[in-house]
Enzyme design. Structure first.
Site, PDB file in Angstrom:
ATOM      1  N   ASP A   1      16.243  23.511 -30.254  1.00 55.07           N
ATOM      2  CA  ASP A   1      17.039  22.312 -30.526  1.00 55.07           C
ATOM      3  C   ASP A   1      17.771  21.818 -29.291  1.00 55.07           C
ATOM      4  O   ASP A   1      18.449  20.797 -29.330  1.00 55.07           O
ATOM      5  CB  ASP A   1      18.016  22.547 -31.673  1.00 55.07           C
ATOM      6  CG  ASP A   1      19.029  23.654 -31.373  1.00 55.07           C
ATOM      7  OD1 ASP A   1      19.130  24.066 -30.196  1.00 55.07           O
ATOM      8  OD2 ASP A   1      19.718  24.093 -32.304  1.00 55.07           O
TER       9      ASP A   1
ATOM     10  N   ASP B   1      19.646  26.842 -27.818  1.00 53.44           N
ATOM     11  CA  ASP B   1      18.466  27.390 -27.154  1.00 53.44           C
ATOM     12  C   ASP B   1      18.380  27.019 -25.674  1.00 53.44           C
ATOM     13  O   ASP B   1      17.372  27.299 -25.032  1.00 53.44           O
ATOM     14  CB  ASP B   1      17.194  26.890 -27.857  1.00 53.44           C
ATOM     15  CG  ASP B   1      17.136  27.332 -29.302  1.00 53.44           C
ATOM     16  OD1 ASP B   1      17.488  28.484 -29.581  1.00 53.44           O
ATOM     17  OD2 ASP B   1      16.752  26.518 -30.152  1.00 53.44           O
TER      18      ASP B   1
ATOM     19  N   ASP C   1      11.493  28.116 -32.262  1.00 52.71           N
ATOM     20  CA  ASP C   1      12.585  28.514 -33.137  1.00 52.71           C
ATOM     21  C   ASP C   1      12.175  28.154 -34.567  1.00 52.71           C
ATOM     22  O   ASP C   1      11.415  27.203 -34.771  1.00 52.71           O
ATOM     23  CB  ASP C   1      13.854  27.763 -32.719  1.00 52.71           C
ATOM     24  CG  ASP C   1      15.075  28.253 -33.471  1.00 52.71           C
ATOM     25  OD1 ASP C   1      15.170  29.465 -33.681  1.00 52.71           O
ATOM     26  OD2 ASP C   1      15.913  27.420 -33.844  1.00 52.71           O
TER      27      ASP C   1
ATOM     28  N   CYS D   1       3.150   1.610   2.918  1.00 57.67           N
ATOM     29  CA  CYS D   1       4.400   0.848   2.793  1.00 57.67           C
ATOM     30  C   CYS D   1       5.452   1.685   2.067  1.00 57.67           C
ATOM     31  O   CYS D   1       6.625   1.720   2.465  1.00 57.67           O
ATOM     32  CB  CYS D   1       4.170  -0.435   1.995  1.00 57.67           C
ATOM     33  SG  CYS D   1       2.906  -1.519   2.660  1.00 57.67           S
TER      34      CYS D   1
ATOM     35  N   CYS E   1       0.840  -1.210   0.000  1.00 62.28           N
ATOM     36  CA  CYS E   1       0.000   0.000   0.000  1.00 62.28           C
ATOM     37  C   CYS E   1       0.864   1.245   0.000  1.00 62.28           C
ATOM     38  O   CYS E   1       2.096   1.179   0.076  1.00 62.28           O
ATOM     39  CB  CYS E   1      -0.922   0.012   1.217  1.00 62.28           C
ATOM     40  SG  CYS E   1      -0.029   0.142   2.775  1.00 62.28           S
TER      41      CYS E   1
END
Length: 738
Positions: free
Chosen positions: A626, A630, A426, A18, A15
């Protein structure tokens, strides 16, 4: 200080509580920076200082609270994962099946033959192996949890079934005790064994459903080639993929799988990259083109050189990224985690309180009602559903993205994506094809050696990685068979390059580069205007401070970009375009693409400033680039989306990486993010509602209204299947079209 990251499998978690226990135990160790448990995949991602703590310490710590940590760090493949899952499912199935078979006669005896003599003794004998063997893990883990002053789902099961068993055993051994007080000595052996059987059945179904949520990882691992045909010592031999090293020459035949990342050195073919990029059309590959491991060669034969192997390949990076993303936590889960941490103690408190109310103020037989509500409240409470709500949806959603070439970095990205107002893209390689072609060369001087200049330009541009340089190299590649000695090569981001060949100094770049070097470019402005009108880009060539030529280059808009921009607009998102190109070219491309907002002649810092300015105006901004030039803007944006090219995936800068640089995938990634987040919220809603409604009913809140009392056996079934329903809801994501 550098921290190491490792993922380990954890056995025995049942659960969300746990998962919290495992996290807190590991986090408390000196040298552990963080521990993040993925309950759905039964694994934990630990970031730690290996000089202070080791995996052995993790194993010992986890075993003390009743769980088992698999510290075997060797890389496993999809076959091994499937084999482990089959064994795990087989054990879960056997436990459920045999416990049901043994519980059935006890249930029949209790329902139809409870008045027969000695029947209680028969049920007692039959109950012992069910609780003592099939249900022993509940009691062992509950005991270890108690030793560490903690509780979990096993605590609730052990308390309820253990209480039912002890109460029934006492009434079987000493029935006269209650009879002397005028109380019928009921037994609840059937409730204890049926609850164990139903919970084990629920766990088997849950495991079976959960295994499907990790299908994407298994599929990705299954893509790996097993062997490679390499040339060593002038001999062609077949070796294991694990033995391939960078620099090996590999032979690829038609229909074969490419084993590792590398470059074509001889021959050509069409490659099916759909398993990595999600694109169905094969891609043509020629000499010097990059090829990706796990993709399929279609028709031709070629030789390649291995460049990236093992964990460095694109596929391995994708698998690792998907694993980490699936193990991350969405901010929306914080409330669930807080509730899970106090869930079991609160449920035990409610159970005791409801039992006390029934015992002191309930109708006769008060003791029976008191006992039934105690057991039913303990049984029906389900922290499992809370624990499964987020990770199962993440595993399916992020896995589906990976199968379609969309890599989502973490769960937080999903929530950010939903808030985006503006997408900044871009131009080159994003809106346009990114493979521009030379249209013409305009010579500005007549008394020059044109062929020699072009050979020099070719030699210089071969050293550049810019898409425009690539187009020039392709256009001039036939001119020279020898490499010239290029020295003092310098690439100026957003401007161009400079270099020297045999004392001739060259500048090759855009209008801004020429202007900064005072080359009197204004005299040639008529060419600049002419090319700009046709959406062409100009690369200016200067030799020894003398402007000698202009190369006109055009980059066509992708058809997919037009569809993508229309789709983004339909999603009520603004699209802005940034480019280092001139204004006229930028305007032409923007108009064709249907983009109203654009900015030309920008440098990487200008992109960063543009994103920052939009954010300061209160917009949530996604930046698409890219991932290399950038990266500042990608990092600054609320959501960074990197367009992957070749084997260079910008994992660090971006929140989402699109393996195939296709703008259409942006809309798909946003749709997937929204669908996954919606599923998480649905799961959490139903998990909360289930417990909010079920626990009061189990406590007997409906009894004063209509005399309804919930049976412990029905409660056990409801609890077992509540978590299964959450997993099944998450699996619906697989059918979503993106």
């Amino acid at each position: 200080m550098s921290f190491k990251k490792e993922t380990y499998d954890v056995d025995g978690m049942s659960c969300a509580v746990c998962a919290q226990s495992v996290e807190s135990m590991l986090s408390s160790l000196d040298g552990v920076k963080s521990a993040n448990v993925n309950f759905a995949s039964a694994s934990v991602l630990v970031e730690y200082d290996e000089n202070k703590v080791s995996s052995k310490d993790f194993e010992k710590s986890i075993e003390s609270i009743g769980y088992k940590l698999n510290i075997d760090s060797s890389e496993i493949n999809s076959d091994e994962i499937e084999a482990k899952e089959k064994i795990k499912l087989k054990k879960a199935k056997e436990k459920a099946l045999y416990s049901i078979l043994m519980a059935f006669p006890i249930f029949i005896l209790a329902m139809f033959f409870h008045h027969k003599p000695m029947v209680n003794w028969i049920m007692l004998v039959l109950t012992i192996p069910v609780l003592g063997w099939f249900g022993r893990d509940f009691f062992i883990i509950a005991y270890k949890q108690a030793k560490n002053k903690s509780t979990n789902m096993d605590t609730l099961v052990a308390l309820s079934t253990g209480t039912a068993f002890l109460f029934s055993t006492f009434n079987t051994l000493f029935p006269e005790f209650l009879i002397s007080q005028g109380i019928q000595p009921h037994v609840y052996f059937e409730a204890a064994v049926t609850i164990i059987a139903l919970i084990l059945l629920g766990r088997y179904l849950e495991e079976k459903a959960k295994s499907k949520t990790s299908d994407s990882i298994k599929k990705l691992m299954g893509l790996k080639a097993k062997t490679a045909r390499v040339i060593r010592n002038k001999q062609e031999i077949e070796i294991s993929i694990d033995d391939v090293i960078p620099g090996d020459i590999i032979i690829i035949r038609p229909g074969e799988q490419i084993p590792v990342d590398g470059k074509v050195i001889e021959g050509s073919s069409f490659i099916d990259e759909s398993m990595i990029t999600g694109e169905s059309l094969p891609v043509e590959k020629n000499e010097n083109d990059l090829v990706i491991g796990a993709t399929i060669n279609s028709t031709g034969s070629f030789k390649m050189i291995a460049e990236k192997t093992g964990k460095d390949t694109m596929l391995s990076q994708i698998i690792e990224m998907v694993k980490n993303a699936q193990g991350s936590k969405a901010p929306v889960q914080k409330l669930a985690d807080k509730i899970a941490s106090i869930f079991v103690p609160v449920v035990i408190g409610i159970a005791i309180l409801s039992a006390a109310v029934w015992f002191f103020w309930g109708p006769e037989p008060a003791l029976t009602y008191s006992f039934v509500t105690l057991v039913t409240v303990l049984i029906i409470a389900c922290p499992c559903a809370l624990g499964l709500a987020t990770p199962t949806a993440l595993m399916v959603g992020i896995g589906k993205g990976a199968e379609n070439g969309i890599l989502i970095k973490n769960a937080e990205t999903l929530e950010t994506a939903k808030q985006i107002d503006i997408i900044v893209v871009d131009k080159t390689g994003t809106i346009t094809k990114g493979e521009p072609e030379v249209n013409e060369i305009v010579w500005l001087k007549s008394d020059i050696k044109r062929d020699q200049i072009l050979e020099d330009v070719l030699a210089i541009e071969r050293k550049s990685e810019h898409p425009l340089a690539g187009s020039i190299v392709r256009y001039l590649n036939h001119l020279s068979n020898t490499s010239l000695n290029v020295v003092k090569f310098n690439s100026q981001t957003g401007l161009g390059v400079s270099a020297t060949i045999y004392e001739n100094k060259y500048l090759i770049g855009n209008y801004q580069l020429m202007k900064e070097n005072n080359l009197g470019i204004e005299e040639e402005h008529q060419y600049f205007n002419q090319f700009g009108d046709d959406a062409q880009t100009q690369v200016f060539i200067a030799k020894n401070k003398d402007l000698v030529a202009i190369i006109s280059i055009s980059d066509q808009i992708k058809e997919s970009s037009l569809r993508a921009i229309q789709k983004l607009h339909s999603m009520k998102l603004e699209v802005h375009m940034l480019t280092g190109d001139n204004y006229r070219t930028a305007r032409e491309i923007a108009e064709k693409a249907g983009i109203k907002n654009f900015k030309a002649e920008v440098l990487p810092k200008d992109k960063l400033d543009y994103v920052t300015d939009l954010q300061q105006k209160g917009f949530k901004v996604a930046m698409v680039g890219d991932g290399i030039n950038d990266s500042p803007a990608l990092s600054q944006a609320d959501l960074g989306i990197a367009m992957g090219h070749g084997t260079d995936i910008a994992i660090e800068s971006a929140d989402i990486t699109l393996v195939k640089g296709d703008l259409e995938k942006i809309a798909s990634s946003l749709q997937l993010s929204n669908a996954t987040l919606k599923t998480i919220k649905q799961n959490l809603f139903w998990a909360f509602i289930y417990n909010i409604i079920a626990i009061p009913i189990a406590a007997g809140i409906l009894y004063p209204v209509n005399g309804f009392m919930l049976s412990p056996m029905i409660a056990g079934g409801a609890m077992a299947f509540s978590s299964v329903s959450v997993v099944l809801n998450s699996l619906r994501l697989k059918s979503k079209s993106i």
